[in-house]
Design an enzyme around this catalytic site. Structure first.
Site, PDB file in Angstrom:
ATOM      1  N   TYR A 224       0.833  -1.203   0.000  1.00 32.36           N
ATOM      2  CA  TYR A 224       0.000   0.000   0.000  1.00 32.36           C
ATOM      3  C   TYR A 224       0.867   1.252   0.000  1.00 32.36           C
ATOM      4  O   TYR A 224       2.056   1.203   0.304  1.00 32.36           O
ATOM      5  CB  TYR A 224      -0.967   0.012   1.195  1.00 32.36           C
ATOM      6  CG  TYR A 224      -0.337   0.323   2.538  1.00 32.36           C
ATOM      7  CD1 TYR A 224      -0.344   1.614   3.051  1.00 32.36           C
ATOM      8  CD2 TYR A 224       0.262  -0.673   3.296  1.00 32.36           C
ATOM      9  CE1 TYR A 224       0.225   1.903   4.281  1.00 32.36           C
ATOM     10  CE2 TYR A 224       0.829  -0.399   4.526  1.00 32.36           C
ATOM     11  CZ  TYR A 224       0.803   0.898   5.019  1.00 32.36           C
ATOM     12  OH  TYR A 224       1.379   1.180   6.236  1.00 32.36           O
ATOM     13  N   CYS A 225       0.232   2.359  -0.375  1.00 33.95           N
ATOM     14  CA  CYS A 225       0.899   3.658  -0.347  1.00 33.95           C
ATOM     15  C   CYS A 225      -0.106   4.678   0.182  1.00 33.95           C
ATOM     16  O   CYS A 225      -0.925   4.343   1.027  1.00 33.95           O
ATOM     17  CB  CYS A 225       1.438   4.032  -1.728  1.00 33.95           C
ATOM     18  SG  CYS A 225       0.170   4.178  -3.007  1.00 33.95           S
ATOM     19  N   LYS A 226      -0.062   5.886  -0.302  1.00 30.05           N
ATOM     20  CA  LYS A 226      -0.974   6.926   0.178  1.00 30.05           C
ATOM     21  C   LYS A 226      -2.377   6.743  -0.401  1.00 30.05           C
ATOM     22  O   LYS A 226      -3.349   6.728   0.334  1.00 30.05           O
ATOM     23  CB  LYS A 226      -0.417   8.307  -0.160  1.00 30.05           C
ATOM     24  CG  LYS A 226      -1.263   9.458   0.352  1.00 30.05           C
ATOM     25  CD  LYS A 226      -0.540  10.774   0.172  1.00 30.05           C
ATOM     26  CE  LYS A 226      -1.382  11.977   0.523  1.00 30.05           C
ATOM     27  NZ  LYS A 226      -1.873  12.015   1.883  1.00 30.05           N
TER      28      LYS A 226
ATOM     29  N   GLY B 213      -2.767   4.668  -3.717  1.00 28.32           N
ATOM     30  CA  GLY B 213      -2.816   3.490  -4.577  1.00 28.32           C
ATOM     31  C   GLY B 213      -1.959   3.511  -5.824  1.00 28.32           C
ATOM     32  O   GLY B 213      -1.752   2.473  -6.440  1.00 28.32           O
TER      33      GLY B 213
ATOM     34  N   TYR C  49      -3.394   4.344   2.322  1.00 29.91           N
ATOM     35  CA  TYR C  49      -3.495   4.708   3.728  1.00 29.91           C
ATOM     36  C   TYR C  49      -4.572   5.763   3.965  1.00 29.91           C
ATOM     37  O   TYR C  49      -5.240   5.743   4.995  1.00 29.91           O
ATOM     38  CB  TYR C  49      -2.135   5.185   4.250  1.00 29.91           C
ATOM     39  CG  TYR C  49      -2.119   5.376   5.738  1.00 29.91           C
ATOM     40  CD1 TYR C  49      -2.196   4.278   6.590  1.00 29.91           C
ATOM     41  CD2 TYR C  49      -2.042   6.640   6.307  1.00 29.91           C
ATOM     42  CE1 TYR C  49      -2.194   4.433   7.966  1.00 29.91           C
ATOM     43  CE2 TYR C  49      -2.039   6.803   7.682  1.00 29.91           C
ATOM     44  CZ  TYR C  49      -2.115   5.696   8.505  1.00 29.91           C
ATOM     45  OH  TYR C  49      -2.128   5.856   9.874  1.00 29.91           O
TER      46      TYR C  49
END
Length: 120
Positions: free
Chosen positions: A84-86, A88, A113
């Site tokens: 995951y990231c901020k 996607g 996130y």
């Protein structure tokens, strides 16, 4: 006529024996806390973003690092990895990179996130 039939049967047998793959992406909001405890959880945001908040038990490897591929080498290629990231975008790119490196079960957590925080 005999050889084309054998070839066709061989192809059909290979297709029917193919392994079922892990889904390639899921909304981060649909993943349970128990599930997150049973996978390698990879956060590909910057260290600064990670310090502002992250999922428990996640490993932070910055997608923008030039040695990203070398840093992930410590992860077993047979493990299930949720990335995951901020929001996607980076995680989708990281997922593709991991798959190209031979990682078999890599799931992109869509929404990132930010979506996870909103769910709480």
């Amino acid at each position: 006529m005999k050889y084309p039939m054998i070839l066709l049967l061989s192809i059909l047998l290979n297709i029917s024996c193919a392994q079922t793959q892990t889904p390639t992406s899921r909304p981060i909001t649909s993943v349970s806390a128990d599930e997150l405890n049973n996978v390698v959880l990879l956060d590909v945001r910057t260290p600064e973003e990670y310090a502002e908040g992250h999922l428990d038990n996640s490993l932070n490897i910055n997608w923008f690092d030039t040695d990203f591929a070398q840093q992930v080498e410590g992860i077993d290629k047979d493990e299930t990895i949720y990335v995951y990231c901020k929001v996607g975008g980076r995680s989708a790119k990281a997922q593709q990179k991991l798959q190209s490196l031979g990682y078999k079960n890599v799931v992109n957590l869509e929404g990132g996130y930010d979506a996870y925080k909103q769910k709480k």
